[in-house]
Design an enzyme around this catalytic site. Sequence first.
Site, PDB file in Angstrom:
ATOM      1  N   HIS A 130      87.203  -4.897 -58.077  1.00 43.93           N
ATOM      2  CA  HIS A 130      85.743  -4.942 -58.174  1.00 43.93           C
ATOM      3  C   HIS A 130      85.154  -4.510 -56.848  1.00 43.93           C
ATOM      4  O   HIS A 130      85.723  -4.820 -55.792  1.00 43.93           O
ATOM      5  CB  HIS A 130      85.282  -6.371 -58.512  1.00 43.93           C
ATOM      6  CG  HIS A 130      83.884  -6.429 -59.008  1.00 43.93           C
ATOM      7  ND1 HIS A 130      82.805  -6.477 -58.154  1.00 43.93           N
ATOM      8  CD2 HIS A 130      83.388  -6.395 -60.262  1.00 43.93           C
ATOM      9  CE1 HIS A 130      81.704  -6.489 -58.875  1.00 43.93           C
ATOM     10  NE2 HIS A 130      82.021  -6.428 -60.156  1.00 43.93           N
ATOM     11  N   ASP A 159      86.168  -8.159 -67.267  1.00 49.40           N
ATOM     12  CA  ASP A 159      86.592  -7.476 -68.486  1.00 49.40           C
ATOM     13  C   ASP A 159      88.072  -7.596 -68.785  1.00 49.40           C
ATOM     14  O   ASP A 159      88.539  -7.076 -69.790  1.00 49.40           O
ATOM     15  CB  ASP A 159      86.181  -6.003 -68.415  1.00 49.40           C
ATOM     16  CG  ASP A 159      84.716  -5.861 -68.747  1.00 49.40           C
ATOM     17  OD1 ASP A 159      84.235  -6.656 -69.580  1.00 49.40           O
ATOM     18  OD2 ASP A 159      84.050  -4.998 -68.169  1.00 49.40           O
TER      19      ASP A 159
HETATM   20  N1  ACO Z   1      94.366  -0.360 -60.100  1.00 43.99           N
HETATM   21  C1  ACO Z   1      95.047   0.180 -59.066  1.00 43.99           C
HETATM   22  N2  ACO Z   1      94.512   0.392 -57.839  1.00 43.99           N
HETATM   23  C2  ACO Z   1      93.235   0.027 -57.671  1.00 43.99           C
HETATM   24  C3  ACO Z   1      92.466  -0.545 -58.695  1.00 43.99           C
HETATM   25  C4  ACO Z   1      93.071  -0.742 -59.944  1.00 43.99           C
HETATM   26  N3  ACO Z   1      92.384  -1.275 -60.959  1.00 43.99           N
HETATM   27  N4  ACO Z   1      91.206  -0.787 -58.232  1.00 43.99           N
HETATM   28  C5  ACO Z   1      91.188  -0.387 -56.958  1.00 43.99           C
HETATM   29  N5  ACO Z   1      92.426   0.110 -56.600  1.00 43.99           N
HETATM   30  C6  ACO Z   1      92.838   0.583 -55.268  1.00 43.99           C
HETATM   31  C7  ACO Z   1      92.266   1.958 -54.962  1.00 43.99           C
HETATM   32  O1  ACO Z   1      93.148   2.978 -55.383  1.00 43.99           O
HETATM   33  C8  ACO Z   1      92.114   1.877 -53.466  1.00 43.99           C
HETATM   34  O2  ACO Z   1      93.381   2.006 -52.891  1.00 43.99           O
HETATM   35  P1  ACO Z   1      93.570   2.748 -51.439  1.00 43.99           P
HETATM   36  O3  ACO Z   1      92.836   1.884 -50.450  1.00 43.99           O
HETATM   37  O4  ACO Z   1      95.037   2.807 -51.223  1.00 43.99           O
HETATM   38  O5  ACO Z   1      92.940   4.110 -51.603  1.00 43.99           O
HETATM   39  C9  ACO Z   1      91.684   0.434 -53.220  1.00 43.99           C
HETATM   40  O6  ACO Z   1      92.232  -0.304 -54.309  1.00 43.99           O
HETATM   41  C10 ACO Z   1      90.157   0.244 -53.172  1.00 43.99           C
HETATM   42  O7  ACO Z   1      89.624   0.744 -54.397  1.00 43.99           O
HETATM   43  P2  ACO Z   1      88.275   1.562 -54.537  1.00 43.99           P
HETATM   44  O8  ACO Z   1      88.409   2.527 -55.677  1.00 43.99           O
HETATM   45  O9  ACO Z   1      87.890   2.141 -53.201  1.00 43.99           O
HETATM   46  O10 ACO Z   1      87.280   0.404 -54.889  1.00 43.99           O
HETATM   47  P3  ACO Z   1      85.825   0.574 -55.496  1.00 43.99           P
HETATM   48  O11 ACO Z   1      85.054  -0.589 -55.022  1.00 43.99           O
HETATM   49  O12 ACO Z   1      85.281   1.925 -55.213  1.00 43.99           O
HETATM   50  O13 ACO Z   1      86.092   0.477 -57.081  1.00 43.99           O
HETATM   51  C11 ACO Z   1      86.411  -0.412 -59.257  1.00 43.99           C
HETATM   52  C12 ACO Z   1      85.916  -0.676 -57.817  1.00 43.99           C
HETATM   53  C13 ACO Z   1      85.749   0.861 -59.819  1.00 43.99           C
HETATM   54  C14 ACO Z   1      86.016  -1.580 -60.136  1.00 43.99           C
HETATM   55  C15 ACO Z   1      87.966  -0.253 -59.232  1.00 43.99           C
HETATM   56  O14 ACO Z   1      88.562  -1.440 -58.750  1.00 43.99           O
HETATM   57  C16 ACO Z   1      88.533   0.122 -60.611  1.00 43.99           C
HETATM   58  O15 ACO Z   1      88.562   1.312 -60.966  1.00 43.99           O
HETATM   59  N6  ACO Z   1      88.988  -0.892 -61.415  1.00 43.99           N
HETATM   60  C17 ACO Z   1      89.477  -0.620 -62.747  1.00 43.99           C
HETATM   61  C18 ACO Z   1      88.308  -0.439 -63.717  1.00 43.99           C
HETATM   62  C19 ACO Z   1      87.604  -1.747 -64.018  1.00 43.99           C
HETATM   63  O16 ACO Z   1      88.218  -2.755 -64.342  1.00 43.99           O
HETATM   64  N7  ACO Z   1      86.274  -1.693 -63.967  1.00 43.99           N
HETATM   65  C20 ACO Z   1      85.402  -2.839 -64.310  1.00 43.99           C
HETATM   66  C21 ACO Z   1      84.725  -3.377 -63.077  1.00 43.99           C
HETATM   67  S1  ACO Z   1      83.771  -4.796 -63.527  1.00 43.99           S
HETATM   68  C22 ACO Z   1      82.423  -4.187 -64.280  1.00 43.99           C
HETATM   69  O17 ACO Z   1      81.884  -3.161 -63.931  1.00 43.99           O
HETATM   70  C23 ACO Z   1      81.887  -4.909 -65.390  1.00 43.99           C
END
Ligand code: ACO
Length: 435
Positions: free
Chosen positions: A311, A369
Amino acid sequence: MNDKPGQTFELTDSSAGRSASLPVRAGTIGPAGLDISHLQPELDVFTYDPGFGMTAATESRITYIDGDAGVLLYRGYPIEQLAEKSSFMEVTYLLLIGELPTAKQLAEFSGHIRYHTMINETLLRFFNGFHHNAHPMAMVSAVVASMSAFYHDTMDIHNPRHREIFAHRIIAKIPTIAAAAHKHSLGQPFIYPRNDLDYAANLLNMLFAVPCEPYKVDPIAAKALDLLFVLHADHEQNASTSTVRLAGSTGANPYAAISAGVSALWGPAHGGANEAVLSMLEQIGTVDNIPKYLAMAKDKTSHFRLMGFGHRVYKNFDPRAKIIREMTHKVLAALGRDDNPLLELALRLEEIALKDEYFISRKLYPNVDFYSGVIYSAIGIPRSMFTVMFAVARTVGWVAHWQEMISDPHMRIGRPRQLYTGAPRRDYIPVSKRT
Ligand code: ACO
């Protein structure tokens, strides 16, 4: 928002011999904000913040999140207390008005919402323009946008009474639109709203009843849906709410702004994750396959992410995920489906991921979720409708934020800046001279 007396940050551009004094603005709780609104005139620079991770675009009194501590407050009330003791209609009142209602106020408010549940028959016919396998989010977004055609001349956004009627209308009609999208996909007749039922029960009736036989809403399913709606009702300046604010800040018709929010919610990084989680669990299939999929989630060359994990704000357990996980067990047990293999798989996946260095070091925890789809499935809601359910609940948050923004006398159009990295100025070359 107040100035923090005496607290300023000095920013100096030593090459140009200029400096700016940036005041610090304090909220009620949480970190303060550095006010950079006069930075460009004084230092001729903008701030650069891709994804707005460090930028507060507004002040707001509606919802507070402490991502490190895993805290979520609606108008100051902890989500855990609201989930245990309140109802979606009461939370709707709270988010819109700012205070918990008295019994009389709640009865009156619920009455206003019930009064507006039907949608214009012409609007209902819009669904026939969609193919039966159109995604329900596409239909909901289009039909909500179309409401602006029905309520355009009668909607003055600067008139508080018009704004109030808009709020009641969209909150009342969004379940009717959601259910109509589902019925269209099935090729079944639309079911009209029943104003003797409460909000969640009415939606379940419109989704599952058919005209040829009686249908009784399962009270366990209605209670579970009401609770899921409480948990999804608002989440401060997330992508869809910021979209509603941005679209609304132009003075656009609010139904069009809400439709923009529905579209933003649809993506798998946001509200679309509930649908994606279930697809992912089915794809993983068995506990034995978890290591393979975890490796894929960690592999930066693969586009696979662990859906329902991570998140932007929470770097701890999402408090909503904790509540939903507990609720999932209770709901499945009450429905006699506690041997659900997808829940078993989800629990195991969470357990393994939370012990994995990759997820620990990045502070990736289950979000709202991760478990919601398991409950939606158990109460009979098809996967393509999961994000629509989220949109129904979040409409309340979108409306509360739109109201807050429009009623602010200092509102400005939302307009981010950019760091231009394209070609510098160059002269046009006639096509005959281009090589
Ligand atoms: N699986 C694997 N790796 C992940 C995940 C994941 N679900 N989420 C983040 N990471 C990793 C990224 O690859 C990144 O790694 P790095 O530092 O080596 O490059 C690090 O964790 C930070 O992630 P970001 O993408 O920079 O985080 P951001 O805050 O931009 O994204 C998000 C947040 C979009 C929710 C992300 O965690 C994600 O895509 N999760 C999966 C989708 C999801 O469940 N979305 C629902 C969110 S809740 C809602 O909106 C209701």
